[in-house]
Motif scaffolding. Structure first.
Motif, PDB file in Angstrom:
ATOM      1  N   ALA A  63       0.824  -1.204   0.000  1.00 24.88           N
ATOM      2  CA  ALA A  63       0.000   0.000   0.000  1.00 24.88           C
ATOM      3  C   ALA A  63       0.861   1.258   0.000  1.00 24.88           C
ATOM      4  O   ALA A  63       0.525   2.259  -0.645  1.00 24.88           O
ATOM      5  CB  ALA A  63      -0.923  -0.012   1.214  1.00 24.88           C
ATOM      6  N   VAL A  64       1.981   1.209   0.727  1.00 25.34           N
ATOM      7  CA  VAL A  64       2.906   2.345   0.733  1.00 25.34           C
ATOM      8  C   VAL A  64       3.449   2.580  -0.674  1.00 25.34           C
ATOM      9  O   VAL A  64       3.501   3.721  -1.157  1.00 25.34           O
ATOM     10  CB  VAL A  64       4.066   2.094   1.723  1.00 25.34           C
ATOM     11  N   ARG A  65       3.850   1.505  -1.344  1.00 27.61           N
ATOM     12  CA  ARG A  65       4.391   1.619  -2.696  1.00 27.61           C
ATOM     13  C   ARG A  65       3.338   2.194  -3.656  1.00 27.61           C
ATOM     14  O   ARG A  65       3.655   3.051  -4.489  1.00 27.61           O
ATOM     15  CB  ARG A  65       4.850   0.247  -3.193  1.00 27.61           C
ATOM     16  N   GLU A  66       2.115   1.762  -3.502  1.00 27.40           N
ATOM     17  CA  GLU A  66       1.054   2.224  -4.403  1.00 27.40           C
ATOM     18  C   GLU A  66       0.786   3.720  -4.222  1.00 27.40           C
ATOM     19  O   GLU A  66       0.607   4.447  -5.198  1.00 27.40           O
ATOM     20  CB  GLU A  66      -0.218   1.409  -4.123  1.00 27.40           C
ATOM     21  N   ILE A  67       0.808   4.186  -2.980  1.00 22.71           N
ATOM     22  CA  ILE A  67       0.593   5.619  -2.723  1.00 22.71           C
ATOM     23  C   ILE A  67       1.753   6.436  -3.297  1.00 22.71           C
ATOM     24  O   ILE A  67       1.554   7.491  -3.917  1.00 22.71           O
ATOM     25  CB  ILE A  67       0.436   5.878  -1.208  1.00 22.71           C
ATOM     26  N   LEU A  79      13.273  -4.180   5.131  1.00 21.99           N
ATOM     27  CA  LEU A  79      14.206  -3.956   4.031  1.00 21.99           C
ATOM     28  C   LEU A  79      13.497  -3.303   2.846  1.00 21.99           C
ATOM     29  O   LEU A  79      14.054  -2.412   2.185  1.00 21.99           O
ATOM     30  CB  LEU A  79      14.837  -5.278   3.605  1.00 21.99           C
ATOM     31  N   GLU A  80      12.269  -3.724   2.573  1.00 23.32           N
ATOM     32  CA  GLU A  80      11.525  -3.152   1.456  1.00 23.32           C
ATOM     33  C   GLU A  80      11.205  -1.681   1.702  1.00 23.32           C
ATOM     34  O   GLU A  80      11.269  -0.849   0.787  1.00 23.32           O
ATOM     35  CB  GLU A  80      10.244  -3.941   1.216  1.00 23.32           C
ATOM     36  N   LEU A  81      10.860  -1.328   2.938  1.00 26.42           N
ATOM     37  CA  LEU A  81      10.584   0.073   3.251  1.00 26.42           C
ATOM     38  C   LEU A  81      11.822   0.941   3.060  1.00 26.42           C
ATOM     39  O   LEU A  81      11.732   2.080   2.582  1.00 26.42           O
ATOM     40  CB  LEU A  81      10.071   0.203   4.688  1.00 26.42           C
ATOM     41  N   LEU A  82      12.993   0.432   3.446  1.00 27.17           N
ATOM     42  CA  LEU A  82      14.225   1.189   3.239  1.00 27.17           C
ATOM     43  C   LEU A  82      14.476   1.415   1.747  1.00 27.17           C
ATOM     44  O   LEU A  82      14.908   2.506   1.337  1.00 27.17           O
ATOM     45  CB  LEU A  82      15.408   0.458   3.873  1.00 27.17           C
ATOM     46  N   ARG A  83      14.210   0.394   0.936  1.00 34.46           N
ATOM     47  CA  ARG A  83      14.378   0.551  -0.512  1.00 34.46           C
ATOM     48  C   ARG A  83      13.381   1.568  -1.074  1.00 34.46           C
ATOM     49  O   ARG A  83      13.738   2.411  -1.913  1.00 34.46           O
ATOM     50  CB  ARG A  83      14.210  -0.802  -1.208  1.00 34.46           C
ATOM     51  N   LEU A  84      12.141   1.519  -0.609  1.00 35.54           N
ATOM     52  CA  LEU A  84      11.138   2.472  -1.082  1.00 35.54           C
ATOM     53  C   LEU A  84      11.504   3.902  -0.683  1.00 35.54           C
ATOM     54  O   LEU A  84      11.324   4.837  -1.462  1.00 35.54           O
ATOM     55  CB  LEU A  84       9.766   2.110  -0.518  1.00 35.54           C
ATOM     56  N   ALA A  85      11.998   4.074   0.542  1.00 36.76           N
ATOM     57  CA  ALA A  85      12.380   5.411   1.006  1.00 36.76           C
ATOM     58  C   ALA A  85      13.491   5.986   0.143  1.00 36.76           C
ATOM     59  O   ALA A  85      13.463   7.171  -0.232  1.00 36.76           O
ATOM     60  CB  ALA A  85      12.806   5.358   2.467  1.00 36.76           C
ATOM     61  N   ALA A  86      14.485   5.154  -0.191  1.00 35.93           N
ATOM     62  CA  ALA A  86      15.585   5.620  -1.033  1.00 35.93           C
ATOM     63  C   ALA A  86      15.111   5.913  -2.452  1.00 35.93           C
ATOM     64  O   ALA A  86      15.579   6.862  -3.099  1.00 35.93           O
ATOM     65  CB  ALA A  86      16.694   4.570  -1.049  1.00 35.93           C
ATOM     66  N   THR A  87      14.153   5.119  -2.946  1.00 33.99           N
ATOM     67  CA  THR A  87      13.660   5.295  -4.316  1.00 33.99           C
ATOM     68  C   THR A  87      12.780   6.514  -4.452  1.00 33.99           C
ATOM     69  O   THR A  87      12.936   7.321  -5.387  1.00 33.99           O
ATOM     70  CB  THR A  87      12.879   4.039  -4.757  1.00 33.99           C
ATOM     71  N   TYR A  88      11.841   6.684  -3.517  1.00 34.70           N
ATOM     72  CA  TYR A  88      10.854   7.762  -3.634  1.00 34.70           C
ATOM     73  C   TYR A  88      11.202   8.990  -2.793  1.00 34.70           C
ATOM     74  O   TYR A  88      10.530  10.019  -2.884  1.00 34.70           O
ATOM     75  CB  TYR A  88       9.471   7.251  -3.240  1.00 34.70           C
ATOM     76  N   LEU A 112      15.061  -0.171  11.883  1.00 31.83           N
ATOM     77  CA  LEU A 112      15.360   0.156  10.496  1.00 31.83           C
ATOM     78  C   LEU A 112      16.590   1.052  10.422  1.00 31.83           C
ATOM     79  O   LEU A 112      17.385   0.954   9.486  1.00 31.83           O
ATOM     80  CB  LEU A 112      14.169   0.867   9.838  1.00 31.83           C
ATOM     81  N   ALA A 113      16.746   1.923  11.401  1.00 29.80           N
ATOM     82  CA  ALA A 113      17.861   2.872  11.387  1.00 29.80           C
ATOM     83  C   ALA A 113      19.210   2.167  11.392  1.00 29.80           C
ATOM     84  O   ALA A 113      20.201   2.704  10.877  1.00 29.80           O
ATOM     85  CB  ALA A 113      17.758   3.810  12.590  1.00 29.80           C
ATOM     86  N   SER A 114      19.275   0.951  11.958  1.00 31.29           N
ATOM     87  CA  SER A 114      20.544   0.238  12.014  1.00 31.29           C
ATOM     88  C   SER A 114      20.993  -0.242  10.637  1.00 31.29           C
ATOM     89  O   SER A 114      22.174  -0.511  10.425  1.00 31.29           O
ATOM     90  CB  SER A 114      20.434  -0.957  12.964  1.00 31.29           C
ATOM     91  N   THR A 127      21.491   3.086   5.066  1.00 29.14           N
ATOM     92  CA  THR A 127      22.744   3.591   4.498  1.00 29.14           C
ATOM     93  C   THR A 127      22.527   4.840   3.647  1.00 29.14           C
ATOM     94  O   THR A 127      23.489   5.422   3.154  1.00 29.14           O
ATOM     95  CB  THR A 127      23.416   2.506   3.635  1.00 29.14           C
ATOM     96  N   SER A 128      21.264   5.239   3.480  1.00 23.04           N
ATOM     97  CA  SER A 128      20.948   6.381   2.619  1.00 23.04           C
ATOM     98  C   SER A 128      20.569   7.631   3.398  1.00 23.04           C
ATOM     99  O   SER A 128      20.269   8.666   2.798  1.00 23.04           O
ATOM    100  CB  SER A 128      19.803   6.008   1.660  1.00 23.04           C
ATOM    101  N   GLY A 129      20.545   7.541   4.715  1.00 19.19           N
ATOM    102  CA  GLY A 129      20.200   8.708   5.523  1.00 19.19           C
ATOM    103  C   GLY A 129      18.735   9.075   5.432  1.00 19.19           C
ATOM    104  O   GLY A 129      18.387  10.255   5.511  1.00 19.19           O
TER     105      GLY A 129
END
Length: 493
Positions: free
Chosen positions: A256-260, A289-298, A321-323, A326-328
């Motif tokens: 749902a996060v990805r869709e938004i 891990l998927e949320l970290l990838r989405l955050a870096a992408t979007y 997640l903070a641990s 790697t993208s801040g």
């Protein structure tokens, strides 16, 4: 001009003989108050010192001292051969119309004389009750805290002639930050230094500071379909657009996060991944891990709240997640010392140094001084290993209480509710099998000496659930509370 003795001085000058304040100062302060409020307008002639001493039944020298104080402060002026007048105009042309109402000086204004903005968003949602038994949000039991030991550490710091107070600045105790950064590294896998830490008073203050810096009106913020109400209030006050994302047994719905994100720009995602509030579920490792990838992408910020991180029972807690960031993109917030007495707790923010620089500016405005002594106490508890020993003991007690509480729920309410034992935290998420009016149930329980705050009740078209905290209850209190809830539920279902 009317004779000065017609003014009812005894009505607004009250002398307290038991007060530590000198009598002459009591008189001068109350005369100043009367002048400020217009009861003694400019140009009013004051009685002579002899007449005033007779009116107030004090020694004349006391009145002389009071008038001297008024003269020194510039409230009155002495005109030769005419008398003493309230300063501000020509006593020969002034004819004040004194309209004094009794007790005018004893009343404080009930309302302001100006308009201001009212916020319905920030209305206090918390309630109070005189009931003997209370279900709360899942807070620790302060009766378990070793307050004497904490007090001894605090007292010893006060008595020392030399400690690290000179290393303090408005960002907090350097000693505490050094120890807290090491503690978070070991317990949460956060590879940080003290430069990545901001010490605050609470989680709410941390989120408020982050919101002030990172959010603008109209920004899109994602939260769980059910989320922490206090944090939502802060976001609403920032005038952002809050979008709610479904939460299931693995935590927030990443799809749902990805869709938004594919449809619109998202500024921030707020979540409590360790024990989601209020449902207590843990966000799965794959979704983290998927949320970290989405955050870096979007490019959206993840505001990670480590709610109840210290209270974990089954196995080693999943790292934040903070641990793995790697993208801040992650800002990590939490509280330290939650299991300690209320006065021995503090909040913190972990973020990259460039954001820390900006956050320190805001902290310097709203909490410049902080609490250096308390931070020194907490720093020493970490350095000496005391916090580890205390957490180990308290977690053992809370694990036992969780097991006892779930057995009681199954025994008394098994026909009415369904729930899963949480892996941590101090509350259980219980969903009702049959529809029941939770507000009516809460009122009925209150009549039977059990208080269930409205902030624990979750009811809509598709859901009837409650968040029941057990951390503050001993065995006897649990039994009484669950029995009352069961009996009241039976009356309504």
């Amino acid at each position: 001009m009317d004779s000065p003795v017609t003014v009812p001085y005894t009505s607004f000058i009250n002398i307290d003989r038991k007060s530590n304040a000198p009598v002459y100062m009591q008189i001068s302060n109350q005369l100043i108050n009367a002048i400020q409020r217009g009861i003694l307008p400019a140009g009013t002639k004051l009685p002579g010192t002899r007449s005033m001493s007779q009116l107030l039944t004090v020694h004349r020298n006391t009145i002389v001292a009071a008038y001297d104080e008024l003269l020194a402060q510039g409230w009155i002026e002495s005109v030769p051969n005419k008398g003493t007048f309230v300063h501000g105009s020509d006593p020969e042309t002034q004819n004040p119309d004194i309209n004094f109402q009794k007790n005018d000086l004893q009343r404080y204004p009930k309302t302001t004389g100006f308009t201001f903005k009212h916020s319905s968003i920030l209305d206090n949602p918390f309630e109070k009750s005189g009931c003997d038994y209370i279900f709360n949000d899942g807070i620790p039991d302060i009766r378990l805290t070793q307050i004497d030991q904490h007090s001894r550490i605090y007292s010893s710091i006060l008595k020392r002639k030399a400690h690290k107070i000179n290393q303090y600045n408005h960002d907090g105790s350097e000693f505490f930050k050094e120890n807290l950064s090491r503690y978070l590294n070991l317990s949460r896998g956060l590879p940080i230094s003290k430069n990545n830490l901001l010490i605050t008073r609470s989680t709410e203050m941390s989120i408020y500071i982050a919101s002030q810096i990172l959010l603008a009106e109209g920004d899109v913020v994602l939260v769980g379909e059910l989320s922490y109400f206090s944090v939502n209030m802060i976001f609403q006050q920032s005038k952002v657009a809050i979008h709610r994302v479904p939460v299931d047994r693995e935590g927030i719905d990443v799809g749902a996060v990805r869709e938004i994100c594919s449809r619109q720009k998202v500024r921030m995602l707020y979540l409590t991944p360790h024990h989601h509030y209020p449902t207590t579920v843990t966000l799965s490792a794959q979704r983290r891990l998927e949320l970290l990838r989405l955050a870096a992408t979007y490019g959206f910020i993840i505001l990670e709240d480590d709610y109840d991180y210290d209270f974990h029972y089954d196995k080693s807690p999943i790292l934040p997640l903070a641990s793995a960031d790697t993208s801040g993109m992650v800002i990590y917030i939490g509280s330290f010392g939650k299991s300690l007495a209320p006065g021995f707790r503090t909040g913190f923010i972990v973020a990259p140094e460039n954001l820390m620089d900006e956050m320190r500016k805001y902290l310097g405005i709203i909490d410049r001084q902080g609490d250096i002594l308390m931070e020194q106490v907490l720093g020493e508890m970490i350095a000496e290993g005391e916090i580890h020993r205390y957490l180990k003991k308290s977690v053992k007690v809370y694990r036992e209480r969780k097991e006892a509480f779930t057995l009681l729920l199954e025994e008394y309410l098994g026909n009415y509710i369904q729930f899963e034992q949480p892996s941590g935290g101090l509350a259980i998420w219980a969903e009702w099998k049959a529809p029941v009016n939770l507000m009516q149930l809460s009122r009925l329980c209150a009549q039977n000496n059990l208080f269930i705050p409205k902030t624990l009740l979750y009811q809509n078209r598709n859901l009837t659930a409650m968040r029941l905290g057990f951390g503050n209850l001993n065995q006897q209190e649990m039994e009484h509370s669950v029995r009352i809830l069961s009996e009241c539920a039976a009356d309504l279902i």
